[in-house]
Motif scaffolding. Structure first.
Motif, mmCIF file in Angstrom:
data_model
loop_
_atom_site.group_PDB
_atom_site.id
_atom_site.type_symbol
_atom_site.label_atom_id
_atom_site.label_comp_id
_atom_site.label_asym_id
_atom_site.label_seq_id
_atom_site.Cartn_x
_atom_site.Cartn_y
_atom_site.Cartn_z
ATOM 1 N N CYS A 1 -44.468 -16.756 -20.596
ATOM 2 C CA CYS A 1 -45.099 -16.293 -21.838
ATOM 3 C C CYS A 1 -46.629 -16.428 -21.775
ATOM 4 C CB CYS A 1 -44.547 -17.088 -23.016
ATOM 5 S SG CYS A 1 -45.245 -16.622 -24.603
ATOM 6 N N LEU A 2 -47.318 -15.403 -22.349
ATOM 7 C CA LEU A 2 -48.781 -15.452 -22.440
ATOM 8 C C LEU A 2 -49.263 -15.449 -23.891
ATOM 9 C CD1 LEU A 2 -50.212 -13.128 -19.612
ATOM 10 C CD2 LEU A 2 -50.644 -15.550 -19.958
ATOM 11 N N VAL A 3 -48.331 -15.627 -24.840
ATOM 12 C CA VAL A 3 -48.681 -15.618 -26.259
ATOM 13 C C VAL A 3 -49.209 -16.989 -26.661
ATOM 14 C CG1 VAL A 3 -47.811 -15.339 -28.607
ATOM 15 C CG2 VAL A 3 -46.979 -13.847 -26.776
ATOM 16 N N ASN A 4 -50.345 -16.994 -27.344
ATOM 17 C CA ASN A 4 -50.934 -18.256 -27.773
ATOM 18 C C ASN A 4 -50.102 -18.855 -28.909
ATOM 19 O OD1 ASN A 4 -52.846 -20.334 -28.614
ATOM 20 N ND2 ASN A 4 -54.315 -19.168 -27.410
ATOM 21 N N PRO A 5 -49.756 -20.138 -28.850
ATOM 22 C CA PRO A 5 -48.948 -20.733 -29.918
ATOM 23 C C PRO A 5 -49.726 -20.911 -31.226
ATOM 24 C CG PRO A 5 -49.596 -22.402 -28.327
ATOM 25 C CD PRO A 5 -50.029 -21.088 -27.753
ATOM 26 N N ALA A 6 -51.053 -20.912 -31.169
ATOM 27 C CA ALA A 6 -51.891 -21.070 -32.361
ATOM 28 C C ALA A 6 -52.749 -19.817 -32.549
ATOM 29 C CB ALA A 6 -52.779 -22.302 -32.230
ATOM 30 N N TYR A 7 -53.192 -19.599 -33.756
ATOM 31 C CA TYR A 7 -53.994 -18.416 -34.058
ATOM 32 C C TYR A 7 -55.374 -18.566 -33.427
ATOM 33 C CZ TYR A 7 -56.554 -14.876 -36.714
ATOM 34 O OH TYR A 7 -57.334 -13.800 -37.079
ATOM 35 N N ARG A 8 -55.732 -17.607 -32.525
ATOM 36 C CA ARG A 8 -57.024 -17.619 -31.844
ATOM 37 C C ARG A 8 -57.651 -16.238 -31.954
ATOM 38 N NH1 ARG A 8 -57.649 -21.502 -27.904
ATOM 39 N NH2 ARG A 8 -59.775 -20.660 -27.783
ATOM 40 N N PRO A 9 -58.446 -15.988 -32.988
ATOM 41 C CA PRO A 9 -59.008 -14.649 -33.194
ATOM 42 C C PRO A 9 -59.858 -14.168 -32.031
ATOM 43 C CG PRO A 9 -60.089 -16.287 -34.610
ATOM 44 C CD PRO A 9 -58.881 -16.943 -34.018
ATOM 45 N N ASN A 10 -60.483 -15.063 -31.288
ATOM 46 C CA ASN A 10 -61.317 -14.649 -30.152
ATOM 47 C C ASN A 10 -60.484 -14.198 -28.957
ATOM 48 O OD1 ASN A 10 -60.505 -17.423 -29.947
ATOM 49 N ND2 ASN A 10 -61.914 -17.652 -28.212
ATOM 50 N N LEU A 11 -59.188 -14.426 -28.994
ATOM 51 C CA LEU A 11 -58.295 -14.013 -27.907
ATOM 52 C C LEU A 11 -57.386 -12.854 -28.328
ATOM 53 C CD1 LEU A 11 -57.308 -17.501 -26.399
ATOM 54 C CD2 LEU A 11 -59.061 -15.910 -25.587
ATOM 55 N N ILE A 12 -57.723 -12.200 -29.427
ATOM 56 C CA ILE A 12 -56.959 -11.030 -29.875
ATOM 57 C C ILE A 12 -57.623 -9.784 -29.309
ATOM 58 C CG2 ILE A 12 -56.263 -9.667 -31.878
ATOM 59 C CD1 ILE A 12 -56.085 -12.253 -33.474
ATOM 60 N N TYR A 13 -56.910 -9.121 -28.410
ATOM 61 C CA TYR A 13 -57.408 -7.879 -27.823
ATOM 62 C C TYR A 13 -56.234 -7.124 -27.214
ATOM 63 C CZ TYR A 13 -57.116 -10.722 -23.570
ATOM 64 O OH TYR A 13 -56.663 -11.534 -22.559
ATOM 65 N N ASP A 14 -56.359 -5.786 -27.175
ATOM 66 C CA ASP A 14 -55.347 -4.955 -26.521
ATOM 67 C C ASP A 14 -55.705 -4.824 -25.048
ATOM 68 O OD1 ASP A 14 -54.275 -4.655 -29.017
ATOM 69 O OD2 ASP A 14 -55.018 -2.601 -29.320
ATOM 70 N N TYR A 15 -54.674 -4.663 -24.233
ATOM 71 C CA TYR A 15 -54.932 -4.548 -22.798
ATOM 72 C C TYR A 15 -54.007 -3.500 -22.199
ATOM 73 C CZ TYR A 15 -55.856 -5.803 -17.945
ATOM 74 O OH TYR A 15 -56.218 -5.755 -16.617
ATOM 75 N N LYS A 16 -54.585 -2.435 -21.656
ATOM 76 C CA LYS A 16 -53.855 -1.354 -20.986
ATOM 77 C C LYS A 16 -52.740 -0.786 -21.856
ATOM 78 C CE LYS A 16 -54.752 -2.176 -16.086
ATOM 79 N NZ LYS A 16 -54.156 -2.346 -14.749
ATOM 80 N N GLY A 17 -53.019 -0.693 -23.147
ATOM 81 C CA GLY A 17 -52.042 -0.107 -24.054
ATOM 82 C C GLY A 17 -51.049 -1.087 -24.628
ATOM 83 N N TYR A 18 -51.106 -2.327 -24.228
ATOM 84 C CA TYR A 18 -50.226 -3.365 -24.765
ATOM 85 C C TYR A 18 -50.946 -4.050 -25.919
ATOM 86 C CZ TYR A 18 -47.544 -2.815 -20.445
ATOM 87 O OH TYR A 18 -46.808 -2.292 -19.423
ATOM 88 N N LYS A 19 -50.294 -4.060 -27.085
ATOM 89 C CA LYS A 19 -50.896 -4.643 -28.278
ATOM 90 C C LYS A 19 -50.983 -6.165 -28.161
ATOM 91 C CE LYS A 19 -51.452 -0.864 -30.717
ATOM 92 N NZ LYS A 19 -52.802 -0.383 -31.087
ATOM 93 N N SER A 20 -52.039 -6.680 -28.747
ATOM 94 C CA SER A 20 -52.203 -8.133 -28.762
ATOM 95 C C SER A 20 -51.178 -8.769 -29.680
ATOM 96 C CB SER A 20 -53.610 -8.484 -29.234
ATOM 97 O OG SER A 20 -53.736 -9.886 -29.413
ATOM 98 N N PRO A 21 -50.633 -9.901 -29.312
ATOM 99 C CA PRO A 21 -49.761 -10.643 -30.234
ATOM 100 C C PRO A 21 -50.583 -11.126 -31.424
ATOM 101 C CG PRO A 21 -50.207 -11.947 -28.264
ATOM 102 C CD PRO A 21 -50.779 -10.590 -28.006
ATOM 103 N N PRO A 22 -49.948 -11.374 -32.569
ATOM 104 C CA PRO A 22 -50.694 -11.769 -33.780
ATOM 105 C C PRO A 22 -51.593 -12.982 -33.567
ATOM 106 C CG PRO A 22 -48.427 -11.216 -34.332
ATOM 107 C CD PRO A 22 -48.519 -11.200 -32.830
#
Length: 559
Positions: free
Chosen positions: A226-247
């Motif tokens: 898994c690469l989803v951050n367990p805590a909310y990190r707005p600075n790590l929210i970005y789309d990559y190659k068409g894959y949506k960022s997790p919340p």
């Protein structure tokens, strides 16, 4: 122990390790100590605890046999420790009240001053591993607590040394014993330690097969992590190659995501609505972390290539684990009961410096052979405590004829025959040389520390004929007489197929003085040691490339 450039030399010492430690090993100079002190645990358990006649006298212990007895020497050692005061003295007094004048008490009395010395020579970053069994391990642990302090206890390691399948245990009044104990203590909280791993562990291999089920385009087995951050990190929210960022955002920055993508470390599912995952490669894992139960290192069986025939020989894998865990390349490793030299052989292979101590010339001779067999000229060391002149050789002969024989055979590189086990049939040692690729000839050695006569030469000739040997050599302290030389000359020559010197005297007389001055046995150049009834030839060792461990640690840190 210092070379002119300040670097410590590898050293072999012959003598009582207590005296050697006091005289030759500096305070806080050693990084790691491993010791496997001899004790006859095979003796009847109750006998070890029975009180003995304390008036028995022994001027000195000349050879540590596989047991120690309560006598005047043991009492003197006990008294010296007790009069020094402190926690060790208190522990020894308590042992004495409980154990009385028993062999077990003698063992602890002899071990106490040695452990005190070993603590003295250890660096603050150093560690000690004491190998024992269930007969004495609980007493030794209490003694180690007194010497090294309880807070420096690290592990009681249990080594399963054999499978214990013998049916004999079912006829006994107890369960079979298939383990040894290794007591691991640090000198202080500063002691170094590197966790060890076993990549061959069956449980670990089963885990890899069950969890790492995916194969990438390069054939590497991996697990999609898994690469989803367990805590909310707005600075790590970005789309990559068409894959949506997790919340909550990703666990890594976009820059790191691109780096891992270039390195083939990302699992990109065909469905763009799915999550990007990290490839956790099985071949990058270290293996199963080693715990304090060691079941993966078998004892040396009769077919093992490293088996030398020494009764208490330990497997190299065991010492490799200890040395890797508690020392670095260039560190100094000490074994005060080094026996057949497994500790020093492994230390040499792993690019450590070493000190080996033993009280028998048989062990020193065996270690010389083992180092030469395994490393050839790629090993440098000094030997201290051996005779260096005829007077010293004579003193050794007067002290113990077997010690003298073992030492003298070491001068010519011959392997000794174990005379103490019975009839040696006139043979003290052997050497071999090849006359053809598949055919070897032997050289028979006889060693005499006292007066020699023509009868000794005649007897050697009979042994050479009986054994169908090529050459016989009589080594003596005394000069051979005229009749002895005549008898040797009458034996004629061994005719060699070598072109440089086709003939060699069949019976040769060599004095200790000649050997000390550099004279050699007159024999073909191919003369070498092969397996003998006493000890086998050690296999060639491949030294580890220097700095390998350092590079590995840097790699682990960077990842």
């Amino acid at each position: 122990m210092d070379m002119p450039d300040g670097k410590a030399e590898n050293m072999l010492y012959w003598g009582d390790n207590l005296e050697v430690l006091k005289l030759h090993v500096r305070d806080e100079s050693v990084d790691l100590v491993y010791l496997d002190p001899p004790f006859k645990s095979s003796q009847d358990y109750n006998v070890l605890f029975a009180e003995k006649n304390g008036s028995q006298s022994a001027a000195q212990i000349q050879v540590f046999e596989d047991t120690w007895h309560w006598d005047s020497v043991a009492y003197a050692a006990y008294e010296q420790v007790v009069t020094s005061g402190g926690k060790v003295a208190e522990a020894m007094e308590a042992f004495k009240r409980f154990l009385g004048q028993s062999d077990m008490m003698a063992y602890l009395s002899m071990m106490a001053p040695r452990l005190i010395e070993l603590k003295r020579v250890l660096k603050p970053t150093g560690s000690i591993y004491l190998h024992c069994d269930s007969t004495a391990s609980h007493y030794l642990k209490m003694l180690m607590d007194a010497v090294f302090e309880p807070e420096n206890f690290r592990n009681e390691i249990i080594w399963k040394r054999r499978v214990g399948m013998s049916s004999a245990v079912h006829k006994s009044n107890r369960f079979g014993i298939c383990t040894d104990t290794i007591l691991f203590y640090a000198k202080s909280k500063l002691a170094q330690f590197r966790p060890q791993y076993n990549i061959e562990d069956p449980d670990y291999q089963r885990y890899i097969k069950e969890r790492f089920t995916m194969i990438d385009e390069n054939g590497r087995r991996f697990q999609a992590a898994c690469l989803v951050n367990p805590a909310y990190r707005p600075n790590l929210i970005y789309d990559y190659k068409g894959y949506k960022s997790p919340p909550n955002g990703w666990m890594i920055t976009e820059e790191k995501m691109k780096q891992w993508d270039r390195e083939g470390r990302l699992y990109l599912p065909e469905d763009k609505n799915a999550r990007i995952r990290r490839k956790s490669f099985a071949d990058e894992l270290k293996g199963m972390p080693i715990q304090n139960l060691w079941t993966d290192i078998p004892e040396i069986n009769s077919q093992a290539t490293e088996r030398l025939g020494y009764p208490t020989q330990k497997p190299e894998a065991l010492l490799e684990r200890v040395i890797r865990a508690s020392s670095n390349e260039g560190d100094l490793v000490l074994d005060p009961f080094c026996g057949c030299g497994t500790t020093i052989a492994v230390a040499q292979r792993l690019n450590r410096k070493w000190i080996g101590i033993d009280i028998t010339h048989l062990a020193i001779t065996l270690m010389r052979h083992r180092l030469m067999d395994a490393f050839g000229e790629d090993v440098s060391y000094k030997v201290e405590g051996e005779p260096t002149d005829v007077a010293g050789a004579r003193a050794l002969s007067d002290l113990d004829k077997y010690q003298f024989q073992w030492w003298a055979l070491g001068l010519v590189g011959a392997r000794p025959i174990d005379q103490k086990k019975g009839a040696d049939r006139g043979i003290d040692g052997r050497l071999y040389f090849f006359v053809e690729k598949e055919r070897a000839e032997q050289i028979i050695f006889s060693v005499k520390g006292g007066a020699v006569t023509v009868a000794h030469v005649r007897d050697l000739g009979h042994v050479v004929n009986r054994e169908k040997a090529a050459i016989g050599v009589l080594i003596s302290l005394e000069e051979p007489t005229g009749p002895m030389r005549a008898e040797a000359a009458d034996a004629g020559f061994y005719v060699s197929h070598e072109l440089d010197n086709p003939k060699y005297p069949r019976i040769q007389l060599l004095t200790v003085e000649q050997l000390l001055s550099g004279k050699k046995v007159d024999c073909p150049h191919s003369a070498s040691r092969m397996d003998t009834p006493t000890f086998k030839k050690a296999p060639k060792a491949k030294r580890e490339p220097k700095q390998k461990e350092k590079q590995s640690r840097l790699s682990e840190h960077s990842s």
